[in-house]
Design a protein around this motif. Structure first.
Motif, PDB file in Angstrom:
ATOM      1  N   LEU A 148       0.861  -1.174   0.000  1.00  0.00           N
ATOM      2  CA  LEU A 148       0.000   0.000   0.000  1.00  0.00           C
ATOM      3  C   LEU A 148       0.899   1.225   0.000  1.00  0.00           C
ATOM      4  O   LEU A 148       1.676   1.425   0.942  1.00  0.00           O
ATOM      5  N   ASP A 149       0.829   2.014  -1.067  1.00  0.00           N
ATOM      6  CA  ASP A 149       1.727   3.168  -1.237  1.00  0.00           C
ATOM      7  C   ASP A 149       3.192   2.745  -1.132  1.00  0.00           C
ATOM      8  O   ASP A 149       4.028   3.433  -0.544  1.00  0.00           O
ATOM      9  N   GLY A 150       3.500   1.586  -1.693  1.00  0.00           N
ATOM     10  CA  GLY A 150       4.870   1.112  -1.717  1.00  0.00           C
ATOM     11  C   GLY A 150       5.367   0.478  -0.442  1.00  0.00           C
ATOM     12  O   GLY A 150       6.532   0.086  -0.349  1.00  0.00           O
ATOM     13  N   GLU A 151       4.497   0.343   0.552  1.00  0.00           N
ATOM     14  CA  GLU A 151       4.888  -0.241   1.834  1.00  0.00           C
ATOM     15  C   GLU A 151       4.118  -1.539   2.063  1.00  0.00           C
ATOM     16  O   GLU A 151       2.949  -1.654   1.693  1.00  0.00           O
ATOM     17  N   PRO A 152       4.759  -2.541   2.695  1.00  0.00           N
ATOM     18  CA  PRO A 152       4.074  -3.811   2.942  1.00  0.00           C
ATOM     19  C   PRO A 152       3.015  -3.687   4.025  1.00  0.00           C
ATOM     20  O   PRO A 152       3.205  -2.970   5.018  1.00  0.00           O
ATOM     21  N   VAL A 153       1.910  -4.367   3.833  1.00  0.00           N
ATOM     22  CA  VAL A 153       0.838  -4.414   4.827  1.00  0.00           C
ATOM     23  C   VAL A 153       0.258  -5.826   4.853  1.00  0.00           C
ATOM     24  O   VAL A 153       0.423  -6.603   3.911  1.00  0.00           O
ATOM     25  N   ILE A 154      -0.417  -6.140   5.958  1.00  0.00           N
ATOM     26  CA  ILE A 154      -1.160  -7.394   6.086  1.00  0.00           C
ATOM     27  C   ILE A 154      -2.637  -7.042   6.210  1.00  0.00           C
ATOM     28  O   ILE A 154      -3.032  -6.281   7.095  1.00  0.00           O
TER      29      ILE A 154
END
Length: 231
Positions: A148-154
């Motif tokens: 999300l926006d280049g950042e990892p999320v779960i």
């Protein structure tokens, strides 16, 4: 012997003459001091172009990531528990609620007409399925890894009928793909709670499936999904 006074007069006259001459000499030798006036302002026409100096084109910022709807008419269904809301059984908008703390997800409600029908839950982003299992407070749930926006999320999809989650763990999911169906309300499929979807987005790659946290400071480890939702 008689003195000759005219010599004295002569000397005195010479002295007087010298004094007058000196005063005249110094009067001309010393410049007359005039008051100082401000220096005149000299305007010089610039030969430099008045056009603004061109600047480099600003770097185009990437558009914020948009997530797909996890359920049909998603935005119209956020009517009870929003992100970051403090929940207690005695003040909860949900009757007979048993949860306490700050809500770190968003609840998407179902209608009366949907209580006995299948309600599909879709992936909000592209990424692999990490887990599908049962947990206290959720019933069945699924976890997906995304960016999300280049950042990892779960991403956590809670209150699903576990047996309806057909994708396999590690299988790549695409945005809009059906993950499974909501569990039947007030049954083991939802661990006894109403029929609805709890969707949470935890920052980073660590897995934390909590739906509530005890302090407001902890809420910052999750993201509010609503601003990211798009058809």
């Amino acid at each position: 012997m008689k003195m000759r006074p005219h010599h004295i007069v002569h000397v005195s006259g010479i002295a007087a003459l010298m004094a007058v001459t000196a005063s005249v000499f110094f009067a001309y030798a010393s410049p007359k001091i005039e008051p100082v006036s401000a220096a005149p302002v000299v305007i010089v026409e610039s030969t430099t172009s008045t056009e603004p100096t061109p600047t480099s084109t600003p770097e185009t910022l990437p558009e914020p990531t948009k997530l797909g709807f996890p359920i049909s008419n998603a935005l119209d269904r956020v009517t009870k528990k929003t992100f970051g809301m403090e929940i207690h059984p005695e003040t909860s908008p949900v009757p007979n609620d048993r949860f306490n703390g700050f809500h770190v997800g968003v609840d998407f409600e179902t209608t009366e007409a949907e209580q006995d029908t299948d309600v599909p839950v879709m992936a909000v982003c592209d990424g692999p399925l990490l887990a599908k299992q049962f947990a206290k407070g959720y019933g069945g749930y699924a976890l997906q890894s995304c960016e999300l926006d280049g950042e990892p999320v779960i991403v956590l999809y809670g209150h699903l009928h576990l047996e309806s989650i057909t994708p396999n763990v590690k299988q790549e999911l695409t945005r809009g793909e059906t993950i499974g169906m909501l569990g039947k309300g007030h049954s083991p499929e939802t661990d006894g709670v109403r029929k609805h979807l709890h969707l949470g987005i935890h920052k980073g790659t660590s897995i934390d499936i909590r739906g509530y946290v005890p302090t407001q400071d902890s809420v910052g480890q999750w993201l509010d999904v609503v601003p990211y939702l798009s058809h």
